[in-house]
Design a protein around this motif. Structure first.
Motif, PDB file in Angstrom:
ATOM      1  N   GLY A  17       0.823  -1.204   0.000  1.00 27.07           N
ATOM      2  CA  GLY A  17       0.000   0.000   0.000  1.00 27.07           C
ATOM      3  C   GLY A  17       0.857   1.254   0.000  1.00 27.07           C
ATOM      4  N   ARG A  18       0.274   2.330   0.463  1.00 27.10           N
ATOM      5  CA  ARG A  18       0.972   3.624   0.513  1.00 27.10           C
ATOM      6  C   ARG A  18       1.570   3.800   1.902  1.00 27.10           C
ATOM      7  NH1 ARG A  18      -2.259   7.187   0.826  1.00 27.10           N
ATOM      8  NH2 ARG A  18      -1.018   8.991   0.155  1.00 27.10           N
ATOM      9  N   VAL A  19       2.877   3.726   1.972  1.00 28.30           N
ATOM     10  CA  VAL A  19       3.592   3.864   3.240  1.00 28.30           C
ATOM     11  C   VAL A  19       4.355   5.184   3.234  1.00 28.30           C
ATOM     12  CG1 VAL A  19       5.324   2.883   4.781  1.00 28.30           C
ATOM     13  CG2 VAL A  19       3.816   1.371   3.475  1.00 28.30           C
ATOM     14  N   ALA A  20       4.108   5.996   4.244  1.00 27.18           N
ATOM     15  CA  ALA A  20       4.787   7.294   4.365  1.00 27.18           C
ATOM     16  C   ALA A  20       5.919   7.202   5.371  1.00 27.18           C
ATOM     17  CB  ALA A  20       3.798   8.375   4.802  1.00 27.18           C
ATOM     18  N   ALA A  43       5.700   4.643  -6.491  1.00 25.81           N
ATOM     19  CA  ALA A  43       6.102   3.832  -7.648  1.00 25.81           C
ATOM     20  C   ALA A  43       7.599   3.543  -7.628  1.00 25.81           C
ATOM     21  CB  ALA A  43       5.721   4.552  -8.938  1.00 25.81           C
ATOM     22  N   GLY A  44       8.165   3.397  -6.428  1.00 24.49           N
ATOM     23  CA  GLY A  44       9.583   3.100  -6.318  1.00 24.49           C
ATOM     24  C   GLY A  44      10.448   4.343  -6.451  1.00 24.49           C
ATOM     25  N   VAL A  45      11.763   4.115  -6.480  1.00 23.21           N
ATOM     26  CA  VAL A  45      12.734   5.213  -6.544  1.00 23.21           C
ATOM     27  C   VAL A  45      13.753   4.888  -7.630  1.00 23.21           C
ATOM     28  CG1 VAL A  45      14.289   6.668  -5.200  1.00 23.21           C
ATOM     29  CG2 VAL A  45      12.501   5.375  -4.028  1.00 23.21           C
ATOM     30  N   PRO A  46      14.073   5.842  -8.507  1.00 29.25           N
ATOM     31  CA  PRO A  46      15.124   5.590  -9.492  1.00 29.25           C
ATOM     32  C   PRO A  46      16.428   5.190  -8.803  1.00 29.25           C
ATOM     33  CG  PRO A  46      13.938   7.607 -10.008  1.00 29.25           C
ATOM     34  CD  PRO A  46      13.461   7.176  -8.654  1.00 29.25           C
ATOM     35  N   PRO A  75       8.136   9.997 -10.421  1.00 28.95           N
ATOM     36  CA  PRO A  75       6.754   9.536 -10.611  1.00 28.95           C
ATOM     37  C   PRO A  75       6.228   8.817  -9.370  1.00 28.95           C
ATOM     38  CG  PRO A  75       8.070   9.043 -12.558  1.00 28.95           C
ATOM     39  CD  PRO A  75       9.034   9.517 -11.497  1.00 28.95           C
ATOM     40  N   GLY A  76       5.035   9.186  -8.970  1.00 30.85           N
ATOM     41  CA  GLY A  76       4.389   8.517  -7.841  1.00 30.85           C
ATOM     42  C   GLY A  76       4.780   9.040  -6.472  1.00 30.85           C
ATOM     43  N   VAL A  77       5.715   9.982  -6.394  1.00 29.20           N
ATOM     44  CA  VAL A  77       6.136  10.481  -5.083  1.00 29.20           C
ATOM     45  C   VAL A  77       5.098  11.468  -4.547  1.00 29.20           C
ATOM     46  CG1 VAL A  77       7.476  12.521  -5.765  1.00 29.20           C
ATOM     47  CG2 VAL A  77       8.138  11.235  -3.735  1.00 29.20           C
ATOM     48  N   GLU A  78       4.877  11.420  -3.230  1.00 30.25           N
ATOM     49  CA  GLU A  78       3.994  12.358  -2.550  1.00 30.25           C
ATOM     50  C   GLU A  78       4.771  12.970  -1.394  1.00 30.25           C
ATOM     51  OE1 GLU A  78       0.528  10.249  -1.300  1.00 30.25           O
ATOM     52  OE2 GLU A  78       0.240   9.288  -3.251  1.00 30.25           O
ATOM     53  N   ILE A  79       4.649  14.280  -1.227  1.00 34.27           N
ATOM     54  CA  ILE A  79       5.389  14.991  -0.178  1.00 34.27           C
ATOM     55  C   ILE A  79       4.431  15.880   0.602  1.00 34.27           C
ATOM     56  CG2 ILE A  79       7.209  16.680   0.314  1.00 34.27           C
ATOM     57  CD1 ILE A  79       8.597  15.730  -2.271  1.00 34.27           C
ATOM     58  N   GLY A  80       4.497  15.793   1.922  1.00 35.41           N
ATOM     59  CA  GLY A  80       3.738  16.687   2.785  1.00 35.41           C
ATOM     60  C   GLY A  80       4.680  17.379   3.749  1.00 35.41           C
ATOM     61  N   LEU A  81       4.423  18.645   4.032  1.00 36.86           N
ATOM     62  CA  LEU A  81       5.261  19.431   4.939  1.00 36.86           C
ATOM     63  C   LEU A  81       4.420  19.982   6.082  1.00 36.86           C
ATOM     64  CD1 LEU A  81       7.475  21.451   2.433  1.00 36.86           C
ATOM     65  CD2 LEU A  81       8.339  19.968   4.260  1.00 36.86           C
ATOM     66  N   PRO A 110      -1.558  14.034  -0.259  1.00 42.19           N
ATOM     67  CA  PRO A 110      -2.805  14.039  -1.030  1.00 42.19           C
ATOM     68  C   PRO A 110      -3.934  13.259  -0.370  1.00 42.19           C
ATOM     69  CG  PRO A 110      -0.941  13.719  -2.496  1.00 42.19           C
ATOM     70  CD  PRO A 110      -0.400  13.658  -1.094  1.00 42.19           C
ATOM     71  N   ARG A 111      -3.585  12.172   0.323  1.00 42.07           N
ATOM     72  CA  ARG A 111      -4.580  11.419   1.094  1.00 42.07           C
ATOM     73  C   ARG A 111      -3.851  10.642   2.180  1.00 42.07           C
ATOM     74  NH1 ARG A 111      -3.589   8.674  -3.604  1.00 42.07           N
ATOM     75  NH2 ARG A 111      -3.480   6.389  -3.544  1.00 42.07           N
ATOM     76  N   LEU A 112      -4.607  10.211   3.169  1.00 37.85           N
ATOM     77  CA  LEU A 112      -4.020   9.518   4.310  1.00 37.85           C
ATOM     78  C   LEU A 112      -3.332   8.234   3.845  1.00 37.85           C
ATOM     79  CD1 LEU A 112      -3.916   9.798   7.442  1.00 37.85           C
ATOM     80  CD2 LEU A 112      -5.836   8.201   7.513  1.00 37.85           C
ATOM     81  N   PRO A 113      -2.087   7.995   4.253  1.00 40.01           N
ATOM     82  CA  PRO A 113      -1.410   6.753   3.859  1.00 40.01           C
ATOM     83  C   PRO A 113      -1.986   5.547   4.592  1.00 40.01           C
ATOM     84  CG  PRO A 113      -0.034   8.017   5.360  1.00 40.01           C
ATOM     85  CD  PRO A 113      -1.222   8.877   5.047  1.00 40.01           C
ATOM     86  N   ASP A 114      -1.635   4.365   4.103  1.00 39.19           N
ATOM     87  CA  ASP A 114      -2.069   3.137   4.767  1.00 39.19           C
ATOM     88  C   ASP A 114      -1.261   2.864   6.033  1.00 39.19           C
ATOM     89  OD1 ASP A 114      -3.980   2.368   2.709  1.00 39.19           O
ATOM     90  OD2 ASP A 114      -2.222   2.030   1.452  1.00 39.19           O
ATOM     91  N   HIS A 115      -0.026   3.338   6.042  1.00 37.58           N
ATOM     92  CA  HIS A 115       0.861   3.102   7.178  1.00 37.58           C
ATOM     93  C   HIS A 115       1.912   4.205   7.211  1.00 37.58           C
ATOM     94  CE1 HIS A 115       2.657   0.630  10.324  1.00 37.58           C
ATOM     95  NE2 HIS A 115       3.834   0.832   9.774  1.00 37.58           N
ATOM     96  N   VAL A 116       2.383   4.517   8.412  1.00 39.81           N
ATOM     97  CA  VAL A 116       3.412   5.547   8.588  1.00 39.81           C
ATOM     98  C   VAL A 116       4.602   4.959   9.337  1.00 39.81           C
ATOM     99  CG1 VAL A 116       3.982   7.788   9.592  1.00 39.81           C
ATOM    100  CG2 VAL A 116       1.709   7.407   8.617  1.00 39.81           C
ATOM    101  N   LEU A 117       5.787   5.212   8.823  1.00 41.79           N
ATOM    102  CA  LEU A 117       7.033   4.882   9.511  1.00 41.79           C
ATOM    103  C   LEU A 117       7.604   6.177  10.074  1.00 41.79           C
ATOM    104  CD1 LEU A 117       8.656   2.498   6.861  1.00 41.79           C
ATOM    105  CD2 LEU A 117       7.606   1.821   9.027  1.00 41.79           C
ATOM    106  N   VAL A 118       7.811   6.221  11.379  1.00 37.77           N
ATOM    107  CA  VAL A 118       8.252   7.439  12.056  1.00 37.77           C
ATOM    108  C   VAL A 118       9.658   7.254  12.602  1.00 37.77           C
ATOM    109  CG1 VAL A 118       7.684   9.153  13.816  1.00 37.77           C
ATOM    110  CG2 VAL A 118       5.866   7.795  12.775  1.00 37.77           C
TER     111      VAL A 118
END
Length: 214
Positions: A17-20, A43-46, A75-81, A110-118
């Motif tokens: 899923g979407r992990v932040a 979508a991964g990292v180059p 592509p596919g990266v999401e950033i929140g500050l 953009p939307r709440l992730p499925d999981h967060v790593l802090v």
């Protein structure tokens, strides 16, 4: 590429899923905000970028700036500050302010992730599942990326504040209590961006209101 073990997406892929990844900077300075960032690699990292992303403290400023400029193009990266100001830090205490900055960063994805790593050993409530990862900025690629974004953002804020209050050396010390900064506190007093509950600043604040020369 640096020698040694680099952060990767192992933990992110374990959850799916979407992990932040979330990290903050600016707990220790005498002035300025605490800033947090949240990064999702959807979508991964180059490979070339993954090879240089690391804990921001291990990277030179020029490399941090390069990574921060490149990340939004992936592509596919999401950033929140998220940030919390010095007056709010004084009201909340730095621990609570740092958690609030992290919550704001996640909320601005953009939307709440499925999981967060802090990064660290304590986590705020993000409204979704979350896990603390001690030393996470050296283990998780998304946390490392968040540490870079947060560091570059905060440094830019301090550089901007330095233009108005140049005596304190914030463009060089990022608000930390260097000799130049402490001497300026004595000579010029405190600004609205100083944390009045922090050590040397608190002493100058108390002297001012006691009617003594600062």
């Amino acid at each position: 590429m640096k020698a040694g073990v680099m952060p990767d997406l192992t933990r992110e892929l374990q959850y799916g899923g979407r992990v932040a990844g979330v990290d903050e900077v600016g707990r220790g300075p005498l002035a300025g905000p605490v800033v947090a960032a949240a990064v999702v690699f959807g979508a991964g990292v180059p490979d070339d970028l993954a090879a240089i992303i690391d804990d921001s403290k291990k990277l030179k400023p020029q490399l941090r700036a390069f990574i921060a400029a490149r990340l939004p193009e992936v592509p596919g990266v999401e950033i929140g500050l998220g940030a919390v100001s010095a007056p709010a830090i004084d009201r909340l205490n730095i621990h609570n302010a740092a958690h609030l900055a992290m919550q704001r960063a996640v909320a601005r994805l953009p939307r709440l992730p499925d999981h967060v790593l802090v990064d660290g050993n304590k986590k705020p409530d993000f409204g979704c599942s979350a896990e603390c990862l001690v030393g996470g900025d050296s283990l998780s690629l998304s946390i490392a990326a968040a540490s870079v974004i947060a560091k570059v953002t905060r440094d830019r804020i301090m550089n901007s504040l330095d233009q108005r209050w140049p005596a304190y050396g914030w463009a060089k010390n990022s608000g930390y209590g260097t000799a130049v900064h402490r001497q300026a506190l004595i000579a010029s007093g405190i600004t609205p961006h100083h944390r009045k509950t922090f050590g040397t600043v608190r002493k100058q604040f108390e002297l001012y209101y006691a009617g003594e020369q600062v």
